[in-house]
Design a protein around this motif. Structure first.
Motif, PDB file in Angstrom:
ATOM      1  N   TYR A  54      -5.547 -10.326   0.875  1.00  0.00           N
ATOM      2  CA  TYR A  54      -6.356 -10.518   2.087  1.00  0.00           C
ATOM      3  C   TYR A  54      -7.081  -9.213   2.390  1.00  0.00           C
ATOM      4  N   LEU A  55      -8.312  -9.343   2.824  1.00  0.00           N
ATOM      5  CA  LEU A  55      -9.151  -8.165   3.002  1.00  0.00           C
ATOM      6  C   LEU A  55      -9.576  -8.031   4.465  1.00  0.00           C
ATOM      7  N   GLY A  66       4.897  -8.358   4.632  1.00  0.00           N
ATOM      8  CA  GLY A  66       4.825  -9.170   3.420  1.00  0.00           C
ATOM      9  C   GLY A  66       3.453  -9.742   3.098  1.00  0.00           C
ATOM     10  N   ILE A  67       2.425  -9.294   3.810  1.00  0.00           N
ATOM     11  CA  ILE A  67       1.060  -9.743   3.499  1.00  0.00           C
ATOM     12  C   ILE A  67       0.350  -8.620   2.752  1.00  0.00           C
ATOM     13  N   GLY A  94      -8.903 -14.463   1.675  1.00  0.00           N
ATOM     14  CA  GLY A  94      -9.532 -14.553   2.994  1.00  0.00           C
ATOM     15  C   GLY A  94      -9.929 -13.177   3.490  1.00  0.00           C
ATOM     16  N   ILE A  95     -10.905 -13.153   4.392  1.00  0.00           N
ATOM     17  CA  ILE A  95     -11.401 -11.882   4.930  1.00  0.00           C
ATOM     18  C   ILE A  95     -11.338 -11.917   6.452  1.00  0.00           C
ATOM     19  N   LEU A  96     -10.890 -10.807   7.027  1.00  0.00           N
ATOM     20  CA  LEU A  96     -10.953 -10.637   8.480  1.00  0.00           C
ATOM     21  C   LEU A  96     -11.916  -9.495   8.779  1.00  0.00           C
ATOM     22  N   SER A  97     -12.931  -9.786   9.587  1.00  0.00           N
ATOM     23  CA  SER A  97     -13.848  -8.739  10.027  1.00  0.00           C
ATOM     24  C   SER A  97     -13.376  -8.261  11.395  1.00  0.00           C
ATOM     25  N   LEU A  98     -12.928  -7.006  11.455  1.00  0.00           N
ATOM     26  CA  LEU A  98     -12.509  -6.461  12.754  1.00  0.00           C
ATOM     27  C   LEU A  98     -13.651  -5.632  13.320  1.00  0.00           C
ATOM     28  N   GLU A 121      -3.936 -11.877  13.980  1.00  0.00           N
ATOM     29  CA  GLU A 121      -5.121 -12.584  13.469  1.00  0.00           C
ATOM     30  C   GLU A 121      -5.074 -12.672  11.953  1.00  0.00           C
ATOM     31  N   LEU A 122      -4.613 -11.584  11.332  1.00  0.00           N
ATOM     32  CA  LEU A 122      -4.514 -11.569   9.873  1.00  0.00           C
ATOM     33  C   LEU A 122      -3.480 -12.591   9.406  1.00  0.00           C
ATOM     34  N   LYS A 123      -2.398 -12.701  10.169  1.00  0.00           N
ATOM     35  CA  LYS A 123      -1.352 -13.678   9.832  1.00  0.00           C
ATOM     36  C   LYS A 123      -1.923 -15.096   9.872  1.00  0.00           C
ATOM     37  N   LYS A 124      -2.821 -15.351  10.844  1.00  0.00           N
ATOM     38  CA  LYS A 124      -3.421 -16.689  10.943  1.00  0.00           C
ATOM     39  C   LYS A 124      -4.244 -17.007   9.700  1.00  0.00           C
TER      40      LYS A 124
END
Lengths: 353, 180
Positions: free
Chosen positions: A251-252, A274-275, A302-306, A346-349
């Protein structure tokens, strides 16, 4: 020292010829530090508090037209006032440095940190088809380092460059190694290095004309095509980014500036939970590291933009991802800075998708 | 090793300066430091707080939701930050003006009557150094010598004659701090 102070010291040390600005929180320490250091007595650098932001940017236009290394700084509402001048400088192909230590908007907003000027900076801001070379520092050290880098890129491509920072980096104090002193360029060096500049022709050459005006459409189209070719070259050659723990990432997180600092912590917290998270930090917001993000889409799920805004850079990430993997945004608004734990949630979601 | 502090009190109590001197002392010892103020329109009498991180490694986030140590110098700060101390962490508070003392039992709580002592001894100007002395007694993240060096570095030359008085205040704070 503070990020703002680092900008001022770096400008003096790397041969800046002039600073023109008007005070506004959270960046007033730039002008204050310059006033306290009195570089006009040492390097000969001019420091002037103008009567407004509009005046500041037009003083920068004038200084840049004569080939000088000139800069201004402000914060969001003040930067809005400068947009006309920035568009004119892009049109007239003038190199200069504009520093935005941004705060929460819209309008007069708040004096607290924000990244809500991303769109304004990388998508235009002023009118016309132009681009602004944009550097996003994530530490006080980079506030110091990017002054010279921004000037170098601005002069290499005859294009205005912006340091897009925020109140957090501007007000934060960290350890910093300032650049070595370098004298300002002599008039001869400027004339040789900037043959386009209005340095005085002394009857020896035809006049240099600095303008963004081209009333004949064919002429204006040719100018635009030349600008666009230059922008493509910058996109090919000047993309800068930093990666952290991406080699095995599933995950990025993509984040710039102060949000990237928070994300680094989130990456560690995620790995403890663990992610397998990694971080891509765009250093240049334009040109944007689209290609690298596109290639990482073959690896991560998946990508999260913070972002400390309502979701602006996420649009560029989605363009790069091309719908192949989920790209989500998380952020806080109005001057509130997201805390690492809430970002982790949010990353966990995303990891649960 | 990383130590994350939140220092909080009224504007004018010297909270930001205390944080700055702590951070500079870390710098003197070659550590990585970050000083992140909650800056705002607040002035004397308003609230002020600063996050100081001292670490052997580069500091990631300057913005934190929980802290190893909270140093709180008034009731609003205690109310705000008691819950944000990590389990097993430390809370150090000045009892002056505290009506509702801390209640958590999963953290170490220390009390320092620095304001009372400073008022008695005509030491209000170095109140923050009394507090810092107490903090360093509990968590010697930097040495007293580094703090004095930091003072020499951050104070303008014309105030250097006050450094011995600051040193006294630091040592007084080390004696004053106690469990509770």
């Amino acid at each position: 020292m503070k990020g703002n102070e680092a900008i001022a010291h770096a400008a003096i040390r790397t041969g800046c010829d002039g600073y023109f600005g008007y005070p506004i929180t959270p960046q007033s320490e730039i002008l204050e530090t310059l006033a306290a250091e009195k570089p006009w007595e040492t390097t000969g650098m001019v420091v002037l508090q103008a009567e407004s932001e509009t005046a500041s940017i037009n003083m920068v236009y004038g200084g840049a037209a004569s080939g000088k290394r000139v800069m201004t700084s402000s914060s969001s509402p003040g930067i809005s006032l400068m947009q006309e001048g920035i568009s004119y400088m892009a049109g007239a192909e003038l190199p200069a440095l504009i520093v935005n230590v941004s705060r929460g908007g819209p309008g007069l907003g708040t004096i607290q940190p924000s990244q809500a000027d991303y769109f304004q900076t990388v998508k235009g801001g002023g009118h016309g088809d132009y681009r602004l070379i944009t550097l996003a520092p994530a530490s006080v050290q980079e506030m110091a380092d990017f002054v010279d880098l921004a000037f170098t890129l601005a002069f290499r491509y005859r294009n205005p460059a912006m340091i897009l920072s925020d109140g957090a980096i501007g007000q934060m104090m960290e350890k910093v190694v300032l650049p070595e002193y370098r004298p300002r360029r002599t008039e001869e060096e400027i004339a040789a290095g900037c043959p386009w500049a209005t340095t005085g022709r002394k009857g020896l050459r035809s006049p240099n004309i600095i303008t963004s005006l081209g009333l004949r459409s064919e002429e204006m189209e040719a100018i635009n095509l030349r600008l666009q070719a230059k922008y493509r070259e910058i996109e090919r050659k000047e993309v800068r980014y930093e990666e952290y723990l991406t080699s095995d990432a599933e995950y990025l997180i993509v984040a710039f500036g102060s949000a990237a600092r928070i994300s680094k912590k989130v990456t560690s917290l995620a790995r403890e939970a663990g992610i397998k998270a990694g971080l891509l930090r765009p250093i240049t917001l334009w040109p944007f590291p689209s290609e690298r993000i596109a290639s990482l889409c073959g690896q991560v799920k998946g990508i999260l933009s913070l972002e400390i805004n309502a979701g602006q850079m996420v649009e560029d990430i989605r363009l790069a991802a091309g719908g192949r993997i989920p790209v989500r945004w998380y952020g806080r608004l109005g001057g509130i800075i997201p805390e690492p734990e809430e970002v982790l949630e949010e990353l966990k979601k995303i990891a649960a998708l | 090793m990383t130590h994350e502090f939140i220092l909080s009190g009224f504007g004018g109590q010297g909270v930001l300066s205390m944080g700055k001197i702590l951070a500079y002392a870390g710098l003197m010892e070659g550590k990585e430091v970050t000083w992140m103020p909650a800056y705002g329109p607040e002035q004397r009498g308003g609230t002020a707080n600063v996050t100081v991180i001292i670490s052997d490694d580069p500091v990631s986030s300057p913005i934190l939701s929980t802290y190893d140590t909270a140093v709180v110098l008034n009731q609003p700060s205690l109310d705000k930050f008691e819950s944000k101390v990590k389990p097993g962490g430390t809370l150090i508070y000045d009892s002056y003006g505290i009506n509702v003392p801390p209640t958590r039992e999963d953290i170490s709580v220390y009390r320092i009557d620095a304001m009372e002592k400073a008022a008695e001894g005509d030491m209000l100007k170095v109140f923050n150094m009394i507090v810092l002395g107490g903090v360093l007694k509990i968590h010697p993240v930097v040495s007293l010598e580094s703090v004095l060096q930091a003072l020499r570095k951050t104070l303008p030359e014309r105030h250097h004659h006050l450094i011995p008085q600051n040193g006294q205040a630091l040592r007084l704070g080390m004696d004053l701090v106690r469990e509770g």
